[in-house]
Design a protein around this motif. Structure first.
Motif, PDB file in Angstrom:
ATOM      1  N   THR A  67       0.842  -1.193   0.000  1.00 30.81           N
ATOM      2  CA  THR A  67       0.000   0.000   0.000  1.00 30.81           C
ATOM      3  C   THR A  67       0.875   1.239   0.000  1.00 30.81           C
ATOM      4  N   GLN A  68       0.342   2.330  -0.525  1.00 27.06           N
ATOM      5  CA  GLN A  68       1.109   3.573  -0.555  1.00 27.06           C
ATOM      6  C   GLN A  68       1.231   4.215   0.814  1.00 27.06           C
ATOM      7  N   GLY A  69       0.302   3.928   1.707  1.00 24.97           N
ATOM      8  CA  GLY A  69       0.306   4.595   2.996  1.00 24.97           C
ATOM      9  C   GLY A  69       0.253   3.652   4.172  1.00 24.97           C
ATOM     10  N   PRO A  70       1.358   2.968   4.502  1.00 29.12           N
ATOM     11  CA  PRO A  70       1.319   2.050   5.635  1.00 29.12           C
ATOM     12  C   PRO A  70       1.425   2.742   6.997  1.00 29.12           C
ATOM     13  N   ALA A  71       1.737   4.031   6.989  1.00 32.51           N
ATOM     14  CA  ALA A  71       1.777   4.839   8.217  1.00 32.51           C
ATOM     15  C   ALA A  71       0.962   6.097   7.932  1.00 32.51           C
ATOM     16  N   ILE A  72      -0.070   6.318   8.724  1.00 29.69           N
ATOM     17  CA  ILE A  72      -1.042   7.370   8.433  1.00 29.69           C
ATOM     18  C   ILE A  72      -1.164   8.302   9.631  1.00 29.69           C
ATOM     19  N   VAL A  73      -1.168   9.600   9.350  1.00 28.62           N
ATOM     20  CA  VAL A  73      -1.386  10.612  10.377  1.00 28.62           C
ATOM     21  C   VAL A  73      -2.618  11.432  10.008  1.00 28.62           C
ATOM     22  N   MET A  74      -3.104  12.207  10.966  1.00 28.54           N
ATOM     23  CA  MET A  74      -4.279  13.032  10.749  1.00 28.54           C
ATOM     24  C   MET A  74      -3.881  14.285   9.969  1.00 28.54           C
ATOM     25  N   ALA A  75      -4.607  14.576   8.887  1.00 26.19           N
ATOM     26  CA  ALA A  75      -4.298  15.719   8.036  1.00 26.19           C
ATOM     27  C   ALA A  75      -4.397  17.028   8.821  1.00 26.19           C
ATOM     28  N   LEU A  76      -3.607  17.979   8.376  1.00 19.40           N
ATOM     29  CA  LEU A  76      -3.593  19.293   9.005  1.00 19.40           C
ATOM     30  C   LEU A  76      -4.705  20.181   8.444  1.00 19.40           C
ATOM     31  N   LEU A  77      -5.161  21.103   9.265  1.00 20.14           N
ATOM     32  CA  LEU A  77      -6.069  22.151   8.811  1.00 20.14           C
ATOM     33  C   LEU A  77      -5.217  23.262   8.215  1.00 20.14           C
ATOM     34  N   PRO A  78      -5.810  24.167   7.433  1.00 18.71           N
ATOM     35  CA  PRO A  78      -5.008  25.180   6.729  1.00 18.71           C
ATOM     36  C   PRO A  78      -4.011  25.967   7.574  1.00 18.71           C
ATOM     37  N   PHE A 100       9.814   3.135   3.086  1.00 21.56           N
ATOM     38  CA  PHE A 100       8.992   4.201   3.663  1.00 21.56           C
ATOM     39  C   PHE A 100       9.504   5.549   3.193  1.00 21.56           C
ATOM     40  N   THR A 101       8.617   6.349   2.598  1.00 19.71           N
ATOM     41  CA  THR A 101       8.999   7.689   2.161  1.00 19.71           C
ATOM     42  C   THR A 101       8.336   8.763   3.009  1.00 19.71           C
ATOM     43  N   ASP A 102       7.045   8.628   3.236  1.00 23.70           N
ATOM     44  CA  ASP A 102       6.347   9.581   4.082  1.00 23.70           C
ATOM     45  C   ASP A 102       4.980   9.035   4.460  1.00 23.70           C
ATOM     46  N   PHE A 103       4.287   9.789   5.279  1.00 24.26           N
ATOM     47  CA  PHE A 103       2.974   9.390   5.759  1.00 24.26           C
ATOM     48  C   PHE A 103       1.903   9.579   4.696  1.00 24.26           C
ATOM     49  N   ALA A 104       0.835   8.845   4.845  1.00 22.67           N
ATOM     50  CA  ALA A 104      -0.417   9.170   4.176  1.00 22.67           C
ATOM     51  C   ALA A 104      -1.171  10.056   5.165  1.00 22.67           C
ATOM     52  N   PHE A 105      -2.066  10.870   4.651  1.00 23.68           N
ATOM     53  CA  PHE A 105      -2.800  11.810   5.487  1.00 23.68           C
ATOM     54  C   PHE A 105      -4.289  11.529   5.384  1.00 23.68           C
ATOM     55  N   GLU A 106      -4.942  11.555   6.537  1.00 21.94           N
ATOM     56  CA  GLU A 106      -6.371  11.254   6.595  1.00 21.94           C
ATOM     57  C   GLU A 106      -7.072  12.407   7.316  1.00 21.94           C
ATOM     58  N   GLU A 107      -8.116  12.923   6.701  1.00 23.47           N
ATOM     59  CA  GLU A 107      -8.918  13.981   7.306  1.00 23.47           C
ATOM     60  C   GLU A 107      -9.456  13.494   8.654  1.00 23.47           C
ATOM     61  N   ARG A 108      -9.630  14.398   9.602  1.00 21.59           N
ATOM     62  CA  ARG A 108      -9.960  14.045  10.985  1.00 21.59           C
ATOM     63  C   ARG A 108     -11.126  13.063  11.108  1.00 21.59           C
ATOM     64  N   PHE A 109     -12.264  13.364  10.490  1.00 18.28           N
ATOM     65  CA  PHE A 109     -13.430  12.499  10.666  1.00 18.28           C
ATOM     66  C   PHE A 109     -13.280  11.190   9.890  1.00 18.28           C
ATOM     67  N   SER A 110     -12.549  11.207   8.803  1.00 17.90           N
ATOM     68  CA  SER A 110     -12.220   9.962   8.095  1.00 17.90           C
ATOM     69  C   SER A 110     -11.274   9.118   8.941  1.00 17.90           C
ATOM     70  N   PHE A 111     -10.378   9.789   9.669  1.00 22.65           N
ATOM     71  CA  PHE A 111      -9.468   9.102  10.584  1.00 22.65           C
ATOM     72  C   PHE A 111     -10.284   8.381  11.658  1.00 22.65           C
ATOM     73  N   TYR A 112     -11.299   9.067  12.198  1.00 24.79           N
ATOM     74  CA  TYR A 112     -12.171   8.445  13.206  1.00 24.79           C
ATOM     75  C   TYR A 112     -12.938   7.260  12.616  1.00 24.79           C
ATOM     76  N   ASP A 113     -13.424   7.412  11.386  1.00 23.49           N
ATOM     77  CA  ASP A 113     -14.115   6.295  10.722  1.00 23.49           C
ATOM     78  C   ASP A 113     -13.179   5.108  10.555  1.00 23.49           C
ATOM     79  N   ARG A 114     -11.958   5.407  10.201  1.00 20.68           N
ATOM     80  CA  ARG A 114     -10.956   4.349  10.045  1.00 20.68           C
ATOM     81  C   ARG A 114     -10.667   3.674  11.383  1.00 20.68           C
ATOM     82  N   ALA A 115     -10.694   4.453  12.455  1.00 20.75           N
ATOM     83  CA  ALA A 115     -10.461   3.909  13.797  1.00 20.75           C
ATOM     84  C   ALA A 115     -11.527   2.879  14.169  1.00 20.75           C
ATOM     85  N   LEU A 116     -12.747   3.087  13.703  1.00 20.31           N
ATOM     86  CA  LEU A 116     -13.826   2.129  13.977  1.00 20.31           C
ATOM     87  C   LEU A 116     -13.529   0.757  13.378  1.00 20.31           C
TER      88      LEU A 116
END
Length: 142
Positions: A67-78, A100-116
């Motif tokens: 996968t392109q994003g095996p390590a994921i962090v929560m995306a930043l706001l502007p 490993f090159t860098d993180f994948a980024f997940e929007e906050r509420f998508s991150f929570y959905d992924r946590a489920l």
């Protein structure tokens, strides 16, 4: 106690890491993350930081190269600053994951959905800004 297993890793966490299969995800959650309300499996590690846990986990835990994003962090706001802890995570991951090159980024509420859907969430007492980290498990290659 066992040789070679860092003392920071509880028996419950080691068991969980062993039970995870290819593609399963674990979240290392900071102290503000709603871990108890989202977790299928909740592992308490309140007295520890995410970098300390990551340092103990990453030598044992292969990231998913498929996968392109095996390590994921929560995306930043502007207007958010880049979290300093992210560089710490990169430094800890790179010696064990050559692709490993860098993180994948997940929007906050998508991150929570992924946590489920995550295999487990490890709740820490970490106070780092945007410190939450998802790790997607890969396979051990011989």
């Amino acid at each position: 106690m066992l040789r070679g297993i860092p003392a920071i890793l509880s028996p419950e966490l080691v068991k969980t890491l062993m039970e995870m299969g290819h593609g399963d995800e674990i979240i290392l959650a900071d102290g503000n993350f709603p871990a108890a309300s989202l977790a299928k499996r909740l592992i308490r590690s309140d007295g520890h930081t995410i970098p300390d846990l990551l340092q103990a986990i990453i030598p044992l835990f292969p990231l998913d190269h498929a996968t392109q994003g095996p390590a994921i962090v929560m995306a930043l706001l502007p207007n958010d600053p880049t979290p300093e802890v992210w560089e710490t995570y990169r430094t800890l991951i790179k010696p064990y994951e050559s692709t490993f090159t860098d993180f994948a980024f997940e929007e906050r509420f998508s991150f929570y959905d992924r946590a489920l859907q995550a295999f487990a969430i490890v709740a820490t007492g970490d106070r780092s800004f945007k410190g939450n980290l998802i790790l997607k498990k890969g396979v051990v290659r011989s």
